[in-house]
Design a protein around this motif. Structure first.
Motif, PDB file in Angstrom:
ATOM      1  N   ALA A   1       0.842  -1.194   0.000  1.00 40.20           N
ATOM      2  CA  ALA A   1       0.000   0.000   0.000  1.00 40.20           C
ATOM      3  C   ALA A   1       0.877   1.242   0.000  1.00 40.20           C
ATOM      4  O   ALA A   1       1.923   1.272   0.649  1.00 40.20           O
ATOM      5  CB  ALA A   1      -0.898  -0.008   1.232  1.00 40.20           C
ATOM      6  N   PRO A   2       0.491   2.268  -0.759  1.00 42.32           N
ATOM      7  CA  PRO A   2       1.294   3.495  -0.768  1.00 42.32           C
ATOM      8  C   PRO A   2       1.280   4.131   0.615  1.00 42.32           C
ATOM      9  O   PRO A   2       0.322   3.977   1.373  1.00 42.32           O
ATOM     10  CB  PRO A   2       0.573   4.370  -1.801  1.00 42.32           C
ATOM     11  N   PRO A   3       2.337   4.837   0.970  1.00 37.02           N
ATOM     12  CA  PRO A   3       2.373   5.477   2.285  1.00 37.02           C
ATOM     13  C   PRO A   3       1.248   6.493   2.416  1.00 37.02           C
ATOM     14  O   PRO A   3       0.825   7.106   1.433  1.00 37.02           O
ATOM     15  CB  PRO A   3       3.752   6.144   2.317  1.00 37.02           C
ATOM     16  N   ALA A   4       0.767   6.656   3.611  1.00 37.70           N
ATOM     17  CA  ALA A   4      -0.329   7.595   3.853  1.00 37.70           C
ATOM     18  C   ALA A   4      -0.106   8.278   5.193  1.00 37.70           C
ATOM     19  O   ALA A   4       0.478   7.699   6.112  1.00 37.70           O
ATOM     20  CB  ALA A   4      -1.670   6.860   3.848  1.00 37.70           C
ATOM     21  N   PRO A   5      -0.556   9.515   5.322  1.00 36.29           N
ATOM     22  CA  PRO A   5      -0.413  10.209   6.602  1.00 36.29           C
ATOM     23  C   PRO A   5      -1.344   9.603   7.642  1.00 36.29           C
ATOM     24  O   PRO A   5      -2.367   9.004   7.303  1.00 36.29           O
ATOM     25  CB  PRO A   5      -0.815  11.648   6.258  1.00 36.29           C
ATOM     26  N   ASP A   6      -0.994   9.756   8.903  1.00 29.40           N
ATOM     27  CA  ASP A   6      -1.885   9.280   9.951  1.00 29.40           C
ATOM     28  C   ASP A   6      -3.129  10.165   9.990  1.00 29.40           C
ATOM     29  O   ASP A   6      -3.179  11.236   9.373  1.00 29.40           O
ATOM     30  CB  ASP A   6      -1.168   9.267  11.301  1.00 29.40           C
ATOM     31  N   ALA A   7      -4.145   9.716  10.712  1.00 28.56           N
ATOM     32  CA  ALA A   7      -5.442  10.395  10.700  1.00 28.56           C
ATOM     33  C   ALA A   7      -5.343  11.848  11.154  1.00 28.56           C
ATOM     34  O   ALA A   7      -5.988  12.736  10.584  1.00 28.56           O
ATOM     35  CB  ALA A   7      -6.428   9.627  11.580  1.00 28.56           C
ATOM     36  N   GLU A   8      -4.524  12.117  12.164  1.00 27.50           N
ATOM     37  CA  GLU A   8      -4.410  13.483  12.677  1.00 27.50           C
ATOM     38  C   GLU A   8      -3.711  14.394  11.676  1.00 27.50           C
ATOM     39  O   GLU A   8      -4.141  15.529  11.435  1.00 27.50           O
ATOM     40  CB  GLU A   8      -3.651  13.483  14.003  1.00 27.50           C
ATOM     41  N   LEU A   9      -2.639  13.905  11.060  1.00 29.95           N
ATOM     42  CA  LEU A   9      -1.905  14.704  10.080  1.00 29.95           C
ATOM     43  C   LEU A   9      -2.743  14.958   8.830  1.00 29.95           C
ATOM     44  O   LEU A   9      -2.696  16.044   8.242  1.00 29.95           O
ATOM     45  CB  LEU A   9      -0.600  13.997   9.704  1.00 29.95           C
ATOM     46  N   ALA A  10      -3.533  13.965   8.432  1.00 32.84           N
ATOM     47  CA  ALA A  10      -4.328  14.077   7.201  1.00 32.84           C
ATOM     48  C   ALA A  10      -5.363  15.190   7.270  1.00 32.84           C
ATOM     49  O   ALA A  10      -5.776  15.715   6.229  1.00 32.84           O
ATOM     50  CB  ALA A  10      -5.009  12.745   6.904  1.00 32.84           C
ATOM     51  N   VAL A  11      -5.800  15.557   8.480  1.00 36.63           N
ATOM     52  CA  VAL A  11      -6.829  16.597   8.611  1.00 36.63           C
ATOM     53  C   VAL A  11      -6.277  17.884   9.225  1.00 36.63           C
ATOM     54  O   VAL A  11      -7.039  18.786   9.568  1.00 36.63           O
ATOM     55  CB  VAL A  11      -8.025  16.083   9.441  1.00 36.63           C
ATOM     56  N   ALA A  12      -4.951  17.972   9.348  1.00 38.85           N
ATOM     57  CA  ALA A  12      -4.348  19.207   9.863  1.00 38.85           C
ATOM     58  C   ALA A  12      -4.640  20.348   8.888  1.00 38.85           C
ATOM     59  O   ALA A  12      -4.811  20.125   7.686  1.00 38.85           O
ATOM     60  CB  ALA A  12      -2.844  19.020  10.036  1.00 38.85           C
ATOM     61  N   PRO A  13      -4.719  21.590   9.363  1.00 39.05           N
ATOM     62  CA  PRO A  13      -5.033  22.720   8.479  1.00 39.05           C
ATOM     63  C   PRO A  13      -4.072  22.791   7.294  1.00 39.05           C
ATOM     64  O   PRO A  13      -2.852  22.784   7.477  1.00 39.05           O
ATOM     65  CB  PRO A  13      -4.879  23.937   9.398  1.00 39.05           C
ATOM     66  N   PRO A  14      -4.603  22.855   6.064  1.00 37.94           N
ATOM     67  CA  PRO A  14      -3.732  22.884   4.883  1.00 37.94           C
ATOM     68  C   PRO A  14      -3.187  24.281   4.590  1.00 37.94           C
ATOM     69  O   PRO A  14      -3.890  25.283   4.708  1.00 37.94           O
ATOM     70  CB  PRO A  14      -4.661  22.420   3.759  1.00 37.94           C
ATOM     71  N   LEU A  15      -1.916  24.321   4.202  1.00 40.41           N
ATOM     72  CA  LEU A  15      -1.276  25.532   3.701  1.00 40.41           C
ATOM     73  C   LEU A  15      -0.947  25.263   2.235  1.00 40.41           C
ATOM     74  O   LEU A  15      -0.352  24.229   1.907  1.00 40.41           O
ATOM     75  CB  LEU A  15      -0.009  25.846   4.490  1.00 40.41           C
ATOM     76  N   VAL A  16      -1.331  26.185   1.345  1.00 39.72           N
ATOM     77  CA  VAL A  16      -1.301  25.883  -0.085  1.00 39.72           C
ATOM     78  C   VAL A  16      -0.463  26.894  -0.866  1.00 39.72           C
ATOM     79  O   VAL A  16      -0.557  28.108  -0.650  1.00 39.72           O
ATOM     80  CB  VAL A  16      -2.737  25.848  -0.659  1.00 39.72           C
ATOM     81  N   PHE A  17       0.343  26.359  -1.789  1.00 37.92           N
ATOM     82  CA  PHE A  17       1.083  27.169  -2.756  1.00 37.92           C
ATOM     83  C   PHE A  17       0.855  26.571  -4.141  1.00 37.92           C
ATOM     84  O   PHE A  17       0.929  25.352  -4.325  1.00 37.92           O
ATOM     85  CB  PHE A  17       2.584  27.170  -2.454  1.00 37.92           C
ATOM     86  N   ARG A  18       0.569  27.439  -5.117  1.00 37.32           N
ATOM     87  CA  ARG A  18       0.389  26.966  -6.496  1.00 37.32           C
ATOM     88  C   ARG A  18       1.340  27.714  -7.420  1.00 37.32           C
ATOM     89  O   ARG A  18       1.494  28.932  -7.314  1.00 37.32           O
ATOM     90  CB  ARG A  18      -1.064  27.163  -6.952  1.00 37.32           C
ATOM     91  N   PHE A  19       1.967  26.963  -8.321  1.00 32.15           N
ATOM     92  CA  PHE A  19       2.891  27.537  -9.303  1.00 32.15           C
ATOM     93  C   PHE A  19       2.272  27.393 -10.689  1.00 32.15           C
ATOM     94  O   PHE A  19       1.890  26.298 -11.098  1.00 32.15           O
ATOM     95  CB  PHE A  19       4.234  26.809  -9.254  1.00 32.15           C
ATOM     96  N   TYR A  20       2.174  28.518 -11.408  1.00 30.03           N
ATOM     97  CA  TYR A  20       1.552  28.511 -12.733  1.00 30.03           C
ATOM     98  C   TYR A  20       2.433  29.311 -13.678  1.00 30.03           C
ATOM     99  O   TYR A  20       2.612  30.517 -13.519  1.00 30.03           O
ATOM    100  CB  TYR A  20       0.158  29.130 -12.639  1.00 30.03           C
TER     101      TYR A  20
END
Length: 220
Positions: free
Chosen positions: A39-58
């Motif tokens: 199975a591919p690695p996955a974050p634990d339940a707490e990390l998966a729902v931590a507040p997201p910080l987003v950067f997009r490059f275009y």
């Protein structure tokens, strides 16, 4: 003297019901066991729902890279001593984009209140980021790039935001070796760095907000 030939026809008649044949069972050897793909690695339940910080490059323009426009969204999450960055790459699809690939980096995080340090990996691919907490002026999500007034630049015009009004937002300012400009991660929906290469008609970029629905806004 006549010889009398006596020809005797002997006919033997016999009949018997057909015998019922019993099939011999054939043992079926099962195929060799095939190991299931890990199975591919996955974050634990707490990390998966931590507040997201987003950067997009275009990156786009009349003179795009050989591979065409480049569009990537980087989502950073961290909690305690754990961190992750999900990189989602898009590919041109006519005048729009479609999902191309994803890479999930997982690892450790340390935060001293001023700098967030991440040591992450996706298989053998390593990602190390040191991100400082700063303020960044960004244009509106609907802002587009335009040339300056004629004559202001004798050579290549870097372009400007229209409308030009900006606002200040809190970011984690990270430097990545693949990007000339820093990567600022902000609370979702995040910050986009837009670079437009129209040769010397207009060649430059800047930061703007990402729309609340994450839609790709017009460039010019």
């Amino acid at each position: 003297m006549h010889r009398v030939l006596l020809v005797l026809y002997l006919q033997a008649c016999s009949s018997s019901p057909s015998a019922t044949t019993t099939a011999t069972p054939v043992a079926i050897t099962p195929d060799a066991a095939v190991d299931a793909a890990p199975a591919p690695p996955a974050p634990d339940a707490e990390l998966a729902v931590a507040p997201p910080l987003v950067f997009r490059f275009y990156s786009t323009g009349l003179v795009p890279p050989a591979t065409g426009p480049r569009l990537e969204t980087w989502t950073l999450r961290h909690v305690g001593e754990r961190g992750m960055v999900l990189v989602e790459r898009m590919a041109p699809d006519g005048e729009a984009f479609k999902p191309a690939s994803k890479t999930l980096y997982l690892g450790t995080a340390s935060d001293d209140g001023k700098t967030l340090t991440l040591a992450l990996a996706a298989g053998t691919d390593k990602l190390a980021l040191a991100c400082k907490r700063e303020k960044l002026a960004i244009a509106a999500a609907t802002a587009v790039r335009k040339r300056h007034a004629k004559g202001k630049y004798k050579e290549c015009d870097p372009g400007r935001w229209v409308p030009e009004k900006t606002k200040s937002v809190d970011v984690l300012q990270c430097k990545h070796p693949d990007f000339d400009a820093p990567m600022p991660f902000a609370a979702a929906p995040g910050v986009e760095y837009l670079y437009v290469n129209d040769d010397c008609q207009m060649q430059g970029g800047g930061y703007r907000a990402i729309a609340t629905d994450a839609a790709i806004a017009p460039v010019r």
